[in-house]
Design a protein around this motif. Structure first.
Motif, PDB file in Angstrom:
ATOM      1  N   ILE A  67       0.768  -0.953  -0.113  1.00 41.81           N
ATOM      2  CA  ILE A  67      -0.174   0.308  -0.255  1.00 41.81           C
ATOM      3  C   ILE A  67       0.675   1.189   0.498  1.00 41.81           C
ATOM      4  O   ILE A  67       0.905   2.734  -0.386  1.00 41.81           O
ATOM      5  CB  ILE A  67      -1.069  -0.065   0.950  1.00 41.81           C
ATOM      6  N   ASP A  68       2.041   0.832   0.459  1.00 44.81           N
ATOM      7  CA  ASP A  68       3.386   2.434   0.805  1.00 44.81           C
ATOM      8  C   ASP A  68       3.487   2.697  -0.254  1.00 44.81           C
ATOM      9  O   ASP A  68       3.791   3.316  -0.994  1.00 44.81           O
ATOM     10  CB  ASP A  68       3.854   2.359   1.821  1.00 44.81           C
ATOM     11  N   GLU A  69       4.013   1.237  -1.430  1.00 41.38           N
ATOM     12  CA  GLU A  69       4.022   1.249  -2.607  1.00 41.38           C
ATOM     13  C   GLU A  69       3.207   2.085  -3.526  1.00 41.38           C
ATOM     14  O   GLU A  69       3.680   3.157  -4.209  1.00 41.38           O
ATOM     15  CB  GLU A  69       4.857   0.362  -3.334  1.00 41.38           C
ATOM     16  N   LEU A  70       2.567   2.036  -3.366  1.00 44.11           N
ATOM     17  CA  LEU A  70       0.899   2.355  -4.315  1.00 44.11           C
ATOM     18  C   LEU A  70       1.312   3.453  -3.885  1.00 44.11           C
ATOM     19  O   LEU A  70       0.877   4.852  -4.900  1.00 44.11           O
ATOM     20  CB  LEU A  70      -0.274   1.265  -4.076  1.00 44.11           C
ATOM     21  N   GLN A  71       0.942   4.349  -2.777  1.00 41.57           N
ATOM     22  CA  GLN A  71       0.839   5.282  -2.514  1.00 41.57           C
ATOM     23  C   GLN A  71       2.475   6.803  -3.251  1.00 41.57           C
ATOM     24  O   GLN A  71       1.428   7.363  -3.259  1.00 41.57           O
ATOM     25  CB  GLN A  71       0.334   5.457  -1.293  1.00 41.57           C
ATOM     26  N   ASP A  72       3.163   5.787  -2.741  1.00 41.55           N
ATOM     27  CA  ASP A  72       4.205   6.255  -3.534  1.00 41.55           C
ATOM     28  C   ASP A  72       4.854   6.365  -4.399  1.00 41.55           C
ATOM     29  O   ASP A  72       4.149   7.495  -5.179  1.00 41.55           O
ATOM     30  CB  ASP A  72       5.171   5.480  -3.177  1.00 41.55           C
ATOM     31  N   SER A  73       3.630   6.217  -5.203  1.00 40.12           N
ATOM     32  CA  SER A  73       3.765   5.747  -6.771  1.00 40.12           C
ATOM     33  C   SER A  73       2.825   6.136  -7.416  1.00 40.12           C
ATOM     34  O   SER A  73       2.376   7.338  -8.601  1.00 40.12           O
ATOM     35  CB  SER A  73       3.534   4.557  -7.824  1.00 40.12           C
ATOM     36  N   ASN A  74       1.717   7.098  -6.540  1.00 41.09           N
ATOM     37  CA  ASN A  74       0.714   7.819  -7.277  1.00 41.09           C
ATOM     38  C   ASN A  74       0.918   9.529  -6.088  1.00 41.09           C
ATOM     39  O   ASN A  74      -0.910  10.123  -6.483  1.00 41.09           O
ATOM     40  CB  ASN A  74      -0.896   7.225  -6.815  1.00 41.09           C
ATOM     41  N   SER A  75       1.502   9.682  -5.950  1.00 40.57           N
ATOM     42  CA  SER A  75       2.080  11.165  -5.149  1.00 40.57           C
ATOM     43  C   SER A  75       2.934  11.716  -6.061  1.00 40.57           C
ATOM     44  O   SER A  75       3.889  11.332  -6.637  1.00 40.57           O
ATOM     45  CB  SER A  75       1.900  10.724  -3.823  1.00 40.57           C
ATOM     46  N   GLU A  77       5.280  15.231  -5.728  1.00 43.99           N
ATOM     47  CA  GLU A  77       5.799  16.306  -5.433  1.00 43.99           C
ATOM     48  C   GLU A  77       5.427  17.465  -5.593  1.00 43.99           C
ATOM     49  O   GLU A  77       5.188  18.344  -6.557  1.00 43.99           O
ATOM     50  CB  GLU A  77       7.088  16.399  -5.025  1.00 43.99           C
ATOM     51  N   ARG A  78       4.981  18.388  -4.633  1.00 42.76           N
ATOM     52  CA  ARG A  78       4.842  19.859  -5.777  1.00 42.76           C
ATOM     53  C   ARG A  78       5.694  20.824  -5.849  1.00 42.76           C
ATOM     54  O   ARG A  78       6.779  21.150  -4.831  1.00 42.76           O
ATOM     55  CB  ARG A  78       4.123  21.310  -4.693  1.00 42.76           C
ATOM     56  N   VAL A  79       6.319  21.493  -6.279  1.00 42.51           N
ATOM     57  CA  VAL A  79       7.262  22.698  -7.835  1.00 42.51           C
ATOM     58  C   VAL A  79       6.518  24.163  -7.218  1.00 42.51           C
ATOM     59  O   VAL A  79       5.892  24.244  -8.139  1.00 42.51           O
ATOM     60  CB  VAL A  79       7.775  21.571  -9.052  1.00 42.51           C
ATOM     61  N   GLU A  80       7.157  24.591  -6.513  1.00 46.97           N
ATOM     62  CA  GLU A  80       7.032  26.179  -7.039  1.00 46.97           C
ATOM     63  C   GLU A  80       7.919  26.367  -7.634  1.00 46.97           C
ATOM     64  O   GLU A  80       8.991  26.276  -8.638  1.00 46.97           O
ATOM     65  CB  GLU A  80       7.678  26.959  -5.618  1.00 46.97           C
ATOM     66  N   VAL A  81       7.201  27.242  -8.558  1.00 50.53           N
ATOM     67  CA  VAL A  81       7.458  27.915 -10.135  1.00 50.53           C
ATOM     68  C   VAL A  81       7.256  29.320 -10.085  1.00 50.53           C
ATOM     69  O   VAL A  81       6.114  30.007  -9.505  1.00 50.53           O
ATOM     70  CB  VAL A  81       6.931  27.488 -11.147  1.00 50.53           C
TER      71      VAL A  81
END
Length: 106
Positions: A67-75, A77-81
């Motif tokens: 489940i952790d792997e699934l959540q990591d693959s579906n999240s 990172e927010r990138v500030e531009v």
């Protein structure tokens, strides 16, 4: 009348999923595990969001890890531009002309 059957008691861990899709994911993990000739860790499929699982620390750790792997693959990172320094997009909105203090346009 016929003989009465006594209810069966099964010991296990009740897994409550927040959505049916997560339960389906756990069933998929169980199916993958069974393909390696292991016994199913799902004792009972109770309803859309509940499963009764074998009380096995290794199985529970496997489920948590997957489940952790699934959540990591579906999240993501927010990138500030910084919009000021970002290059203009092609075909984007036309730049507004701004007026100088003297009334001429730029």
């Amino acid at each position: 009348g016929g003989a009465r059957r006594m209810p069966e008691a099964t010991s296990g861990v009740l897994l409550t999923c927040d959505c049916p899709a997560m339960k389906q994911f756990v069933l998929k993990v169980d199916e993958e595990k069974r393909s390696s000739l292991a016994d199913s860790f799902v004792l009972r499929d109770l309803d859309d969001t509940h499963l009764l699982l074998r009380n096995d620390a290794q199985i529970l750790a496997l489920i948590h890890r997957r489940i952790d792997e699934l959540q990591d693959s579906n999240s993501y990172e927010r990138v500030e531009v910084d919009v000021q320094s970002a290059p203009p997009e092609k075909g984007g909105p036309a730049k507004k002309k701004s007026r100088r203090d003297d009334g001429s346009t730029v």
